[in-house]
Design a protein around this motif. Structure first.
Motif, PDB file in Angstrom:
ATOM      1  N   LEU A   1     -13.294   1.671  14.627  1.00 14.99           N
ATOM      2  CA  LEU A   1     -14.257   2.763  14.507  1.00 14.99           C
ATOM      3  C   LEU A   1     -13.620   4.093  14.849  1.00 14.99           C
ATOM      4  O   LEU A   1     -13.818   5.093  14.165  1.00 14.99           O
ATOM      5  N   ASP A   2     -12.844   4.100  15.925  1.00 14.85           N
ATOM      6  CA  ASP A   2     -12.230   5.343  16.388  1.00 14.85           C
ATOM      7  C   ASP A   2     -11.213   5.873  15.383  1.00 14.85           C
ATOM      8  O   ASP A   2     -11.158   7.074  15.105  1.00 14.85           O
ATOM      9  N   ARG A   3     -10.387   4.985  14.802  1.00 11.87           N
ATOM     10  CA  ARG A   3      -9.317   5.421  13.906  1.00 11.87           C
ATOM     11  C   ARG A   3      -9.805   5.696  12.490  1.00 11.87           C
ATOM     12  O   ARG A   3      -9.344   6.624  11.841  1.00 11.87           O
ATOM     13  N   VAL A   4     -10.743   4.878  11.995  1.00 11.38           N
ATOM     14  CA  VAL A   4     -11.156   4.981  10.595  1.00 11.38           C
ATOM     15  C   VAL A   4     -12.372   5.880  10.421  1.00 11.38           C
ATOM     16  O   VAL A   4     -12.435   6.686   9.495  1.00 11.38           O
ATOM     17  N   TRP A   5     -13.323   5.741  11.341  1.00 11.51           N
ATOM     18  CA  TRP A   5     -14.545   6.532  11.225  1.00 11.51           C
ATOM     19  C   TRP A   5     -14.591   7.707  12.205  1.00 11.51           C
ATOM     20  O   TRP A   5     -15.457   8.555  12.123  1.00 11.51           O
ATOM     21  N   SER A   6     -13.661   7.737  13.156  1.00 15.22           N
ATOM     22  CA  SER A   6     -13.510   8.861  14.092  1.00 15.22           C
ATOM     23  C   SER A   6     -14.734   9.116  14.952  1.00 15.22           C
ATOM     24  O   SER A   6     -15.081  10.247  15.245  1.00 15.22           O
ATOM     25  N   TYR A   7     -15.406   8.059  15.344  1.00 12.23           N
ATOM     26  CA  TYR A   7     -16.421   8.228  16.373  1.00 12.23           C
ATOM     27  C   TYR A   7     -16.396   7.031  17.300  1.00 12.23           C
ATOM     28  O   TYR A   7     -15.872   5.978  16.966  1.00 12.23           O
ATOM     29  N   ASP A   8     -16.952   7.228  18.477  1.00 12.93           N
ATOM     30  CA  ASP A   8     -16.856   6.213  19.517  1.00 12.93           C
ATOM     31  C   ASP A   8     -17.713   5.001  19.195  1.00 12.93           C
ATOM     32  O   ASP A   8     -18.745   5.081  18.531  1.00 12.93           O
ATOM     33  N   PHE A   9     -17.281   3.879  19.746  1.00 17.52           N
ATOM     34  CA  PHE A   9     -18.035   2.639  19.610  1.00 17.52           C
ATOM     35  C   PHE A   9     -19.386   2.763  20.299  1.00 17.52           C
ATOM     36  O   PHE A   9     -19.483   3.247  21.409  1.00 17.52           O
ATOM     37  N   GLY A  10     -20.438   2.351  19.613  1.00 18.35           N
ATOM     38  CA  GLY A  10     -21.765   2.446  20.221  1.00 18.35           C
ATOM     39  C   GLY A  10     -22.829   1.896  19.288  1.00 18.35           C
ATOM     40  O   GLY A  10     -23.608   2.649  18.704  1.00 18.35           O
TER      41      GLY A  10
ATOM     42  N   LEU B   1       0.862  -1.187   0.000  1.00 19.64           N
ATOM     43  CA  LEU B   1       0.000   0.000   0.000  1.00 19.64           C
ATOM     44  C   LEU B   1       0.891   1.226   0.000  1.00 19.64           C
ATOM     45  O   LEU B   1       1.721   1.393   0.889  1.00 19.64           O
ATOM     46  N   ASP B   2       0.740   2.066  -1.024  1.00 18.18           N
ATOM     47  CA  ASP B   2       1.515   3.300  -1.126  1.00 18.18           C
ATOM     48  C   ASP B   2       0.675   4.438  -0.562  1.00 18.18           C
ATOM     49  O   ASP B   2      -0.348   4.806  -1.146  1.00 18.18           O
ATOM     50  N   GLU B   3       1.126   4.987   0.582  1.00 14.71           N
ATOM     51  CA  GLU B   3       0.348   6.028   1.244  1.00 14.71           C
ATOM     52  C   GLU B   3       0.348   7.340   0.476  1.00 14.71           C
ATOM     53  O   GLU B   3      -0.544   8.166   0.665  1.00 14.71           O
ATOM     54  N   ASP B   4       1.334   7.549  -0.394  1.00 18.18           N
ATOM     55  CA  ASP B   4       1.392   8.782  -1.169  1.00 18.18           C
ATOM     56  C   ASP B   4       0.499   8.715  -2.406  1.00 18.18           C
ATOM     57  O   ASP B   4      -0.278   9.625  -2.679  1.00 18.18           O
ATOM     58  N   SER B   5       0.622   7.640  -3.163  1.00 18.99           N
ATOM     59  CA  SER B   5      -0.143   7.527  -4.412  1.00 18.99           C
ATOM     60  C   SER B   5      -1.495   6.846  -4.222  1.00 18.99           C
ATOM     61  O   SER B   5      -2.327   6.862  -5.130  1.00 18.99           O
TER      62      SER B   5
ATOM     63  N   LEU C   1      -7.722  -0.480   5.400  1.00 16.18           N
ATOM     64  CA  LEU C   1      -6.573  -1.334   5.087  1.00 16.18           C
ATOM     65  C   LEU C   1      -5.286  -0.717   5.615  1.00 16.18           C
ATOM     66  O   LEU C   1      -4.424  -1.427   6.146  1.00 16.18           O
ATOM     67  N   ARG C   2      -5.150   0.600   5.495  1.00 22.85           N
ATOM     68  CA  ARG C   2      -3.947   1.259   6.007  1.00 22.85           C
ATOM     69  C   ARG C   2      -3.811   1.039   7.507  1.00 22.85           C
ATOM     70  O   ARG C   2      -2.713   0.762   7.990  1.00 22.85           O
ATOM     71  N   PHE C   3      -4.899   1.159   8.259  1.00 21.22           N
ATOM     72  CA  PHE C   3      -4.840   0.954   9.709  1.00 21.22           C
ATOM     73  C   PHE C   3      -4.443  -0.478  10.033  1.00 21.22           C
ATOM     74  O   PHE C   3      -3.606  -0.729  10.916  1.00 21.22           O
ATOM     75  N   LEU C   4      -4.994  -1.441   9.317  1.00 22.70           N
ATOM     76  CA  LEU C   4      -4.624  -2.837   9.533  1.00 22.70           C
ATOM     77  C   LEU C   4      -3.140  -3.057   9.215  1.00 22.70           C
ATOM     78  O   LEU C   4      -2.417  -3.709   9.977  1.00 22.70           O
ATOM     79  N   MET C   5      -2.674  -2.490   8.096  1.00 27.40           N
ATOM     80  CA  MET C   5      -1.296  -2.733   7.665  1.00 27.40           C
ATOM     81  C   MET C   5      -0.275  -1.984   8.514  1.00 27.40           C
ATOM     82  O   MET C   5       0.893  -2.377   8.568  1.00 27.40           O
ATOM     83  N   ARG C   6      -0.688  -0.925   9.169  1.00 26.86           N
ATOM     84  CA  ARG C   6       0.219  -0.239  10.088  1.00 26.86           C
ATOM     85  C   ARG C   6       0.356  -1.012  11.399  1.00 26.86           C
ATOM     86  O   ARG C   6       1.224  -0.698  12.211  1.00 26.86           O
ATOM     87  N   ASN C   7      -0.474  -2.022  11.581  1.00 26.36           N
ATOM     88  CA  ASN C   7      -0.440  -2.829  12.807  1.00 26.36           C
ATOM     89  C   ASN C   7      -0.472  -4.311  12.455  1.00 26.36           C
ATOM     90  O   ASN C   7      -1.364  -5.050  12.898  1.00 26.36           O
TER      91      ASN C   7
END
Length: 246
Positions: free
Chosen positions: A197-206, A156-160, A180-186
């Motif tokens: 949810l917090d990292r990708v969608w930026s809202y709390d679990f609920g 995964l190329d984060e620039d292109s 996918l980026r969040f998964l691949m960074r970890n």
């Protein structure tokens, strides 16, 4: 990555937005407590160890972004610890704490691969400033070399924003790309639905876990279709990505 605290101070963050991690190694409890307090004030996560073997164990589990390492430890010297740390984390910056008059220790530490040193007795402000410099330089190097994330045959190329698996291009929507980026960074780390949810969608679990399941299924169709799977479910815990089984 940086952010600004409510007090107006610029804070360093890891690429995934989590706090910087620093391992403090010294056999004097008063030193580790003082440094830990000062570094936590920077918003960083801190772990400490009082000897070399403990430092290596902590580094293996904690995966720090920087290490503050005393040259004189009860079970082994700082150079021996550095050698073991480098086998676990070859790129982690190391700041040595040395005796004020031990010039040979400073030279030996830097020659052996240490990145910087501070002489005891030290100023907390100096330690913090030097760590900021080391971490910033390390992050800059990471950005130059790690705009390309690689897990197995998946890139995964984060620039292109290009994604390939086994050389074949894969088209992703913006949300699929961020997931996918969040998964691949970890890689190999189980990420909970709440974390995603917090990292990708930026809202709390609920009650929104279904959106994570839905997008994981989208990714699987594009990443794993017709291939050995890379995206895995840990029931009751979350999801992870790892290289496909040979």
């Amino acid at each position: 990555m940086t952010t600004t605290s409510p007090q107006g101070r610029t804070r360093l963050l890891r690429p995934d937005g989590s706090p910087v991690r620093v391992l403090v190694v010294d056999d004097e409890l008063s030193v580790t407590e003082l440094l830990s307090m000062a570094l936590r004030y920077e918003g960083w996560q801190i772990r400490s160890a009082g000897d070399g073997r403990g430092a290596v164990r902590a580094a293996r589990a904690f995966r720090p972004d920087a290490v503050v390492l005393d040259m004189m430890l009860p079970d082994m010297d700082g150079l021996a610890v550095l050698g073991r740390l480098r086998r676990e984390l070859p790129e982690v910056p190391v700041l040595f704490l040395t005796a004020k008059d031990a010039v040979e220790d400073r030279i030996a530490g830097l020659t052996a691969g240490g990145d910087d040193y501070v002489a005891k007795p030290f100023s907390l402000e100096e330690v913090v400033a030097r760590l900021h410099g080391l971490i910033r330089r390390s992050c800059a190097a990471d950005r130059r070399s790690a705009s390309m994330l690689v897990v197995g045959d998946l890139t995964l190329d984060e620039d292109s924003h290009e994604v390939t698996r086994g050389g074949d291009g894969i088209h992703l929507t913006a949300t699929e790309f961020e997931l996918l980026r969040f998964l691949m960074r970890n890689p190999r780390r189980v990420l909970s639905k709440a974390q995603i949810l917090d990292r990708v969608w930026s809202y709390d679990f609920g009650g929104q876990a279904n959106v994570v399941e839905l997008y994981i299924s989208y990714l699987r169709r594009k990443i794993d279709a017709g291939r050995e799977p890379m995206i895995h479910t840990r029931r009751g815990a979350g999801y992870l990505i790892k290289p496909a089984a040979a």
